[in-house]
Design a protein around this motif. Structure first.
Motif, PDB file in Angstrom:
ATOM      1  N   ASP A 151       7.728  -2.295 -10.478  1.00 57.06           N
ATOM      2  CA  ASP A 151       6.576  -2.934  -9.847  1.00 57.06           C
ATOM      3  C   ASP A 151       6.949  -4.330  -8.975  1.00 57.06           C
ATOM      4  O   ASP A 151       8.117  -4.601  -8.936  1.00 57.06           O
ATOM      5  CB  ASP A 151       5.576  -3.269 -10.865  1.00 57.06           C
ATOM      6  N   GLY A 152       5.876  -4.874  -8.624  1.00 58.16           N
ATOM      7  CA  GLY A 152       5.985  -6.171  -7.778  1.00 58.16           C
ATOM      8  C   GLY A 152       6.486  -5.989  -6.328  1.00 58.16           C
ATOM      9  O   GLY A 152       6.779  -7.088  -5.914  1.00 58.16           O
ATOM     10  N   LEU A 153       6.252  -4.995  -5.826  1.00 58.49           N
ATOM     11  CA  LEU A 153       6.845  -4.542  -4.550  1.00 58.49           C
ATOM     12  C   LEU A 153       5.438  -4.862  -3.553  1.00 58.49           C
ATOM     13  O   LEU A 153       4.579  -4.504  -3.923  1.00 58.49           O
ATOM     14  CB  LEU A 153       7.236  -3.336  -4.441  1.00 58.49           C
ATOM     15  N   SER A 154       5.717  -5.506  -2.454  1.00 58.30           N
ATOM     16  CA  SER A 154       4.815  -5.353  -1.229  1.00 58.30           C
ATOM     17  C   SER A 154       4.441  -4.119  -0.711  1.00 58.30           C
ATOM     18  O   SER A 154       5.138  -3.109  -0.746  1.00 58.30           O
ATOM     19  CB  SER A 154       5.195  -6.629  -0.246  1.00 58.30           C
ATOM     20  N   THR A 155       3.394  -4.005   0.148  1.00 57.45           N
ATOM     21  CA  THR A 155       2.803  -2.924   0.702  1.00 57.45           C
ATOM     22  C   THR A 155       4.123  -2.565   1.736  1.00 57.45           C
ATOM     23  O   THR A 155       4.296  -3.472   2.283  1.00 57.45           O
ATOM     24  CB  THR A 155       1.633  -3.245   1.391  1.00 57.45           C
ATOM     25  N   GLY A 156       4.280  -1.176   2.006  1.00 51.29           N
ATOM     26  CA  GLY A 156       5.285  -0.640   2.756  1.00 51.29           C
ATOM     27  C   GLY A 156       6.072   0.485   2.317  1.00 51.29           C
ATOM     28  O   GLY A 156       5.523   1.275   1.443  1.00 51.29           O
ATOM     29  N   ILE A 157       7.077   0.973   3.203  1.00 51.60           N
ATOM     30  CA  ILE A 157       7.808   2.304   2.842  1.00 51.60           C
ATOM     31  C   ILE A 157       9.200   1.720   2.181  1.00 51.60           C
ATOM     32  O   ILE A 157       9.709   0.840   2.816  1.00 51.60           O
ATOM     33  CB  ILE A 157       7.758   2.947   4.117  1.00 51.60           C
ATOM     34  N   TYR A 158       9.358   2.476   1.302  1.00 49.26           N
ATOM     35  CA  TYR A 158      10.833   2.109   0.708  1.00 49.26           C
ATOM     36  C   TYR A 158      11.728   3.576   0.489  1.00 49.26           C
ATOM     37  O   TYR A 158      10.686   4.806   0.472  1.00 49.26           O
ATOM     38  CB  TYR A 158      10.448   1.636  -0.645  1.00 49.26           C
ATOM     39  N   ILE A 159      12.797   3.615   0.257  1.00 49.01           N
ATOM     40  CA  ILE A 159      13.544   4.429  -0.102  1.00 49.01           C
ATOM     41  C   ILE A 159      14.094   4.372  -1.590  1.00 49.01           C
ATOM     42  O   ILE A 159      14.747   3.262  -1.816  1.00 49.01           O
ATOM     43  CB  ILE A 159      14.965   4.606   0.801  1.00 49.01           C
ATOM     44  N   ILE A 160      13.766   5.516  -2.350  1.00 45.42           N
ATOM     45  CA  ILE A 160      14.257   5.182  -3.625  1.00 45.42           C
ATOM     46  C   ILE A 160      15.449   6.281  -3.856  1.00 45.42           C
ATOM     47  O   ILE A 160      15.471   7.629  -3.377  1.00 45.42           O
ATOM     48  CB  ILE A 160      13.253   5.565  -4.657  1.00 45.42           C
ATOM     49  N   LYS A 161      16.516   5.814  -4.531  1.00 46.62           N
ATOM     50  CA  LYS A 161      17.687   6.626  -4.748  1.00 46.62           C
ATOM     51  C   LYS A 161      17.974   6.782  -6.365  1.00 46.62           C
ATOM     52  O   LYS A 161      18.022   5.673  -7.024  1.00 46.62           O
ATOM     53  CB  LYS A 161      18.916   6.023  -4.306  1.00 46.62           C
ATOM     54  N   ILE A 162      18.200   7.919  -6.832  1.00 43.82           N
ATOM     55  CA  ILE A 162      18.698   8.264  -8.151  1.00 43.82           C
ATOM     56  C   ILE A 162      19.808   9.203  -8.179  1.00 43.82           C
ATOM     57  O   ILE A 162      19.685  10.309  -7.547  1.00 43.82           O
ATOM     58  CB  ILE A 162      17.420   8.810  -8.937  1.00 43.82           C
ATOM     59  N   ALA A 163      20.802   8.806  -8.746  1.00 44.75           N
ATOM     60  CA  ALA A 163      22.165   9.827  -8.677  1.00 44.75           C
ATOM     61  C   ALA A 163      22.498   9.856  -7.263  1.00 44.75           C
ATOM     62  O   ALA A 163      22.487   8.792  -6.427  1.00 44.75           O
ATOM     63  CB  ALA A 163      22.000  10.791  -9.392  1.00 44.75           C
TER      64      ALA A 163
END
Length: 421
Positions: free
Chosen positions: A401-413
């Motif tokens: 949490d704590g992220l501002s509005t926008g687009i992000y890339i999430i990586k797992i493994a």
């Protein structure tokens, strides 16, 4: 014009004669008003007889007719005998005082909405020798528990067994107190109105096994704030998410080819929509009433087309205020066709190189501007980057949490995906 609907009355119940030859009867109502209302004065705990005598003749009770106990609010419990083979459409519709139903071993058919709007219903019990139906924890299933037919409205949390492949018509309709439901990977179909009116439901994980979401399946789920649609879904029905006021973002996977009429209408809290790269057409009013929509991400290099006969897809406010994001090099194509050329703000962005899903088991959702990661190994490294490639989170938590509005890339493994907050 009112009309009497019965042939005779016996011990407080009304009956129609089905066959004089076979001496069979059905339970029915005593009157209808000609405008869709049916009347029955049954009350209390009732055991329907398997046989009765009328005019010195013995008749066998083989059916509960359609609308037989419609809006019979004084009814508290019903025991259906082994002689009965069918329960008609809306037979116990809106029996608000009904708490339990016991079904005998010969019932082979139950009509749509047979127990709908029974606001006090706690459990449905089915005789163990019934060849067509079964009950698990008071919920009605078909005999081998591959179809969930009806869940009593009073249920708060439900874990659907792994044997279930289909959630039936109106199965959870009106379950306003339902706050949690776990849908297993065995489910392939969510039928029409399955969760309609489940206003207390806040989130759903629709697994990758599901291929179709029926008409109005989640309509009126006003408390729903997030929904994850698996990448095997090919069909989303008319008004499927209509009136989901709390829904803030939605991603339509690449497996879907058509967004049908009013699929997300009146989702007035919706701020962003991601449309997969296989969508080729968008129906009338698909996003009508989505007044807060500020971002639409179209991943297809070919613009989805609107049906010329269904040209009202986006409101004027959306066309002026919402930003349309399209793949790099495709802006001119979008600016050449309706409805996209009517957008005032069109920007290109890179959608390439990102997988649609992280794995078959790990679920990613955004709830109240926080990233929620379900079913991930606690030892898995989770990394989140903004579109500039800057790391904004690195750790092993299942909530970011704590992220501002926008687009992000999430990586797992070794897997990645884009998300919108």
């Amino acid at each position: 014009m009112t009309a009497l609907a019965y042939n005779f009355k016996s011990d407080g119940l009304y009956y129609n004669i089905l066959s004089e030859t076979d001496r069979t009867v059905e339970v029915t109502y005593y009157r209808n008003d000609g405008y869709g209302s049916y009347y029955n004065d049954a009350y209390g705990d009732i055991e329907i007889p398997s046989k009765l005598i009328y005019d010195r003749k013995t008749y066998k009770v083989t059916s509960i007719g359609k609308y037989a106990f419609y809006k019979c609010s004084g009814l508290t419990s019903v025991t259906i005998p082994n002689s009965v083979t069918s329960i008609g459409i809306s037979a116990f519709y809106n029996c608000s005082g009904l708490t339990s139903v016991t079904i005998g071993n010969s019932v082979t058919s139950i009509g749509n909405s047979a127990f709908s709007n029974c606001s006090g219903l706690i459990s449905i019990i089915v005789d163990e020798s019934n060849p067509s139906f079964s009950s698990i924890e008071g919920i009605l299933y078909n005999n081998d528990a591959t179809t969930l037919i009806y869940c009593p409205i009073t249920k708060k949390t439900v874990t659907i067994p792994n044997s279930v492949t289909s959630i039936g018509y109106s199965a959870f309709s009106g379950c306003s107190g339902l706050t949690s439901v776990t849908i297993p990977n065995s489910v392939t179909s969510i039928r029409e109105r399955a969760f309609s009116g489940c206003s207390g439901l806040t989130s759903v994980t629709i697994p990758n096994s599901v291929t179709s979401i029926g008409e109005r399946a989640f309509s009126g789920c006003s408390g729903l704030t997030s929904v994850t649609i698996g990448n095997s879904v090919t069909s989303i029905g008319y008004y499927a998410f209509d009136g989901c006021y709390g829904l803030t973002s939605v991603t339509i996977p690449n497996s879907v080819t058509t967004i049908v009429q009013s699929a997300f209408s009146n989702c007035r809290g919706l701020t962003s929509v991601t449309i997969g790269n296989s969508v080729t057409s968008i129906g009338k009013y698909a996003f009508s009433g989505c007044s807060k929509l500020t971002s639409i991400y179209c991943q297809g290099t070919k613009p989805p087309r609107e049906n010329p006969r269904e040209s009202i897809v986006f409101s004027e406010a959306i066309l002026k205020e919402c930003t349309l994001y399209v793949p790099i090099g495709c802006q001119a194509a979008y600016e050449a066709v309706d409805p996209w050329r009517n957008f005032w703000n069109i920007e290109e962005m890179d959608f390439s190189g990102i997988d649609d899903i992280i794995s078959d088991n790990i679920g990613i959702s955004v709830i109240n501007r926080a990233i929620h990661i379900d079913n991930a190994d606690g030892n898995m490294l989770v990394e989140v980057f903004n579109l500039s490639g800057k790391s904004v989170y690195r750790g092993h938590g299942n909530i970011v949490d704590g992220l501002s509005t926008g687009i992000y890339i999430i990586k797992i493994a070794d897997k990645s995906m884009k998300i919108k907050i």
